[in-house]
Design a protein around this motif. Structure first.
Motif, short mmCIF file in Angstrom:
data_model
loop_
_atom_site.label_atom_id
_atom_site.label_comp_id
_atom_site.label_asym_id
_atom_site.label_seq_id
_atom_site.Cartn_x
_atom_site.Cartn_y
_atom_site.Cartn_z
N VAL A 1 -6.08 -95.91 -76.25
CA VAL A 1 -6.06 -95.83 -74.79
C VAL A 1 -7.45 -95.67 -74.18
N GLU A 2 -8.48 -95.70 -75.01
CA GLU A 2 -9.82 -95.35 -74.53
C GLU A 2 -10.38 -96.31 -73.49
N HIS A 3 -10.00 -97.58 -73.52
CA HIS A 3 -10.65 -98.59 -72.69
C HIS A 3 -9.78 -99.04 -71.51
N LEU A 4 -8.82 -98.20 -71.13
CA LEU A 4 -7.89 -98.60 -70.07
C LEU A 4 -8.35 -98.17 -68.68
N ASN A 5 -9.41 -97.35 -68.59
CA ASN A 5 -9.86 -96.82 -67.29
C ASN A 5 -8.72 -96.04 -66.63
N LEU A 6 -8.14 -95.12 -67.38
CA LEU A 6 -6.97 -94.38 -66.92
C LEU A 6 -7.25 -93.58 -65.65
N ASP A 7 -8.48 -93.09 -65.50
CA ASP A 7 -8.80 -92.27 -64.32
C ASP A 7 -8.52 -93.02 -63.02
N ALA A 8 -8.74 -94.33 -63.03
CA ALA A 8 -8.51 -95.10 -61.80
C ALA A 8 -7.05 -95.10 -61.40
N ALA A 9 -6.17 -94.88 -62.36
CA ALA A 9 -4.73 -94.89 -62.08
C ALA A 9 -4.18 -93.48 -61.91
N GLY A 10 -5.02 -92.46 -62.07
CA GLY A 10 -4.53 -91.10 -61.97
C GLY A 10 -3.70 -90.69 -63.18
N VAL A 11 -4.01 -91.29 -64.32
CA VAL A 11 -3.31 -91.00 -65.58
C VAL A 11 -4.24 -90.21 -66.48
N HIS A 12 -3.70 -89.22 -67.17
CA HIS A 12 -4.52 -88.35 -67.99
C HIS A 12 -4.42 -88.70 -69.47
N ASP A 13 -5.56 -88.66 -70.14
CA ASP A 13 -5.61 -88.81 -71.60
C ASP A 13 -5.55 -87.41 -72.20
N ALA A 14 -4.49 -87.14 -72.97
CA ALA A 14 -4.30 -85.81 -73.55
C ALA A 14 -5.12 -85.59 -74.81
N GLY A 15 -5.88 -86.59 -75.22
CA GLY A 15 -6.67 -86.48 -76.45
C GLY A 15 -5.96 -87.08 -77.63
N ASP A 16 -4.64 -86.94 -77.68
CA ASP A 16 -3.84 -87.57 -78.72
C ASP A 16 -2.92 -88.63 -78.14
N GLY A 17 -3.32 -89.14 -76.97
CA GLY A 17 -2.52 -90.16 -76.32
C GLY A 17 -2.35 -89.86 -74.84
N VAL A 18 -1.65 -90.73 -74.15
CA VAL A 18 -1.41 -90.55 -72.72
C VAL A 18 -0.53 -89.32 -72.50
N ALA A 19 -0.93 -88.47 -71.56
CA ALA A 19 -0.13 -87.28 -71.24
C ALA A 19 1.09 -87.69 -70.43
N VAL A 20 2.28 -87.27 -70.89
CA VAL A 20 3.53 -87.59 -70.21
C VAL A 20 4.40 -86.35 -70.12
N ASP A 21 5.40 -86.41 -69.23
CA ASP A 21 6.37 -85.32 -69.15
C ASP A 21 7.54 -85.62 -70.06
N ALA A 22 8.61 -84.85 -69.94
CA ALA A 22 9.76 -85.00 -70.83
C ALA A 22 10.42 -86.36 -70.70
N TYR A 23 10.15 -87.06 -69.57
CA TYR A 23 10.80 -88.34 -69.30
C TYR A 23 9.86 -89.51 -69.52
N LEU A 24 8.73 -89.25 -70.19
CA LEU A 24 7.72 -90.24 -70.53
C LEU A 24 6.98 -90.76 -69.29
N ARG A 25 6.97 -89.95 -68.24
CA ARG A 25 6.27 -90.30 -67.00
C ARG A 25 4.90 -89.62 -67.00
N THR A 26 3.87 -90.37 -66.60
CA THR A 26 2.52 -89.83 -66.54
C THR A 26 2.33 -89.03 -65.25
N ALA A 27 1.09 -88.55 -65.06
CA ALA A 27 0.77 -87.83 -63.82
C ALA A 27 0.92 -88.74 -62.60
#
Length: 487
Positions: free
Chosen positions: A296-322
């Motif tokens: 996920v390193e090259h996706l520019n996640l910050d522009a989408a308001g999505v967080h990288d948890a270090g071991d992958g995209v951070a999601v809630d119990a329903y697989l939804r990101t920030a």
């Protein structure tokens, strides 16, 4: 546009490339979509085709080959290699079954790897760009990056979305080893490009991939050393399973260096440090199989308001990101990095994103299998997981030596264990070590999914003689114990 190469340049690899990333592909100009799926591996393809089947306008992007790691560098080629290795091994056991060969079986490694590439090209046809297009998915090939909370760009083409799914998979972890340089080692992404068999192979790792490939290359005739920092094999499975595989590996001539850490490599020699000092291991090929990390390193996640948890995209119990409009599936976020887990989480993402299903990922019952010989399969609560979660369970166990079809086939090295919730008999988990464990564990997965009990399993008629009877026999054997406990 990204150029894809597979070595060697033969008809099978050219076919795989033309199916998964056609060299003459021209992307559309972009546009507005109900769903954009980033990644065209198992999770991406499943998410995209599921959404398209529901009548939504869907775009799917992929930088490399559709089908992802599974088809191109993982499940398909590794199982094709394992099948050839098992055939060689079984041929060498002829005396046990009443026949003899004039000479020990010899491996034609070039023919083995040609078959591996052919199987890959056949499998990739089902995940081809054209197949996705025919399913109603608009495919974009190239590098994808987020440019806004509801937009991505694929090689300059803007795609705006109402919902998105990140499904970019994972890549091999390369451990820090002094002296080791890029191109001087193999990973799952390069090992299947071999055309000449390494006479001496050193494998670093002790998980499923390391164990599967170490055994396969040993059976094909390579001298194999396996180096592992953990002191056990398959440390994520029940210890009894890992110990059984350890004994089998030693019987087959795999040299194990458990508790050792690779500290230096180069010029065909690996230095490993462990109990009692160092060991120097010569090699013709060095295979790194120490795990995988989310890609996920090259996706520019910050522009989408999505967080990288270090071991992958951070999601809630329903697989939804920030970002509530973006979900993540498969290896990009899920700790269980298996193709079937990717497929299951992808379907869940689409249900939650588009149908307001509001189903948590924890409800998924996901088995796994390591395809050594014998295979090791688990599902649900095992004693280790039960201890970690504070759940009381009862375990019922049977050796395969007590199952007629297993010893008739000369495949009785292994066991089955069923774990139930204490006091209820509800099946909560299972461990199975058997030649065909991967084919057999689904019965217990179905039982757990539908909250069945040992009594239901005991009353289910099984074909005789089959190795799958092990589960019914465990349930029948447990019946008197449970009746006594109830009184």
């Amino acid at each position: 546009m990204t150029t894809i190469e597979l070595c060697p340049d033969d008809v099978h690899n050219r076919r795989t490339i033309h199916q998964g990333h056609p060299p003459d592909w021209v992307n559309r100009d972009g546009g507005d979509y109900d769903v954009v799926v980033v990644g065209g591996g198992p999770a991406g393809l499943t998410a995209a085709t599921t959404a398209a089947a529901g009548g939504h306008r869907v775009a799917m992007t992929e930088q490399r080959l559709t089908g992802g790691t599974c088809v191109n560098f993982g499940c398909t080629p590794s199982k094709a290699l394992i099948r050839c290795a098992r055939a060689v091994h079984d041929a060498g056991r002829g005396a046990e079954l009443g026949f003899r060969l004039d000479a020990p079986p010899r491996t034609d490694f070039g023919a083995v790897m040609e078959r591996v590439r052919r199987m890959r090209s056949m499998s990739s046809a089902g995940d081809a760009v054209q197949m996705a297009e025919e399913a109603g998915v608009e495919v974009y090939l190239g590098h994808t990056r987020f440019t806004a909370p509801n937009a991505v760009e694929v090689d300059g083409r803007p795609l705006r979305f109402r919902k998105a799914v990140i499904a970019t998979g994972s890549e091999p972890v390369v451990p820090a080893i002094d002296g080791l340089r890029t191109g001087e080692y193999l990973t799952n992404e390069t090992v299947f490009a071999l055309t000449e068999q390494p006479s001496r192979l050193v494998v670093i790792g002790s998980g499923p991939q390391a164990c599967e490939l170490a055994q396969a290359f040993r059976r094909l005739g390579s001298e194999v050393d396996l180096v592992s920092h953990p002191t056990t094999l398959l440390s994520q499975d029940e210890p009894e399973a890992g110990e059984l595989i350890r004994r089998r590996f030693e019987q087959e001539g795999i040299r194990l260096h458990l508790g050792f850490t690779a500290v230096r490599a180069g010029a065909g020699r690996l230095l490993a440090l462990g109990p009692g000092g160092t060991r120097e291991l010569p090699y013709d090929a060095l295979l790194l199989a120490t795990g995988r990390k989310a890609n996920v390193e090259h996706l520019n996640l910050d522009a989408a308001g999505v967080h990288d948890a270090g071991d992958g995209v951070a999601v809630d119990a329903y697989l939804r990101t920030a970002n509530p409009d973006i979900y993540a599936a498969g290896d990009a976020t899920f700790p269980l990095k298996y193709t079937h887990a990717a497929n299951a989480t992808a379907r869940l993402c689409i249900a939650n994103a588009l149908d307001a299903a509001h189903r948590p990922a924890r409800d998924l019952v996901i088995p796994h299998c390591t395809y050594t010989d014998p295979e090791v399969a688990e599902v649900g609560l095992t004693p280790r997981r039960a201890r970690d979660e504070g759940v009381a369970i009862d375990t019922y166990r049977l050796d395969l030596t007590k199952v007629e079809r297993a010893f008739i086939d000369g495949e009785d090295e292994g066991f089955g264990a069923i774990h139930t919730r204490s006091g209820s008999g509800e099946i909560a988990g299972a461990t199975l070590v058997a030649t065909h464990a991967g084919e057999m564990i689904s019965e217990l997965t179905l039982a757990i999914t539908n909250r069945l009990t040992l009594e239901a399993l005991a009353d289910t008629v099984h074909c005789y003689p089959t190795q799958a009877e092990v589960f019914q026999r465990i349930a029948l054997q447990a019946r008197p114990q449970r009746v006594a406990a109830a009184h």
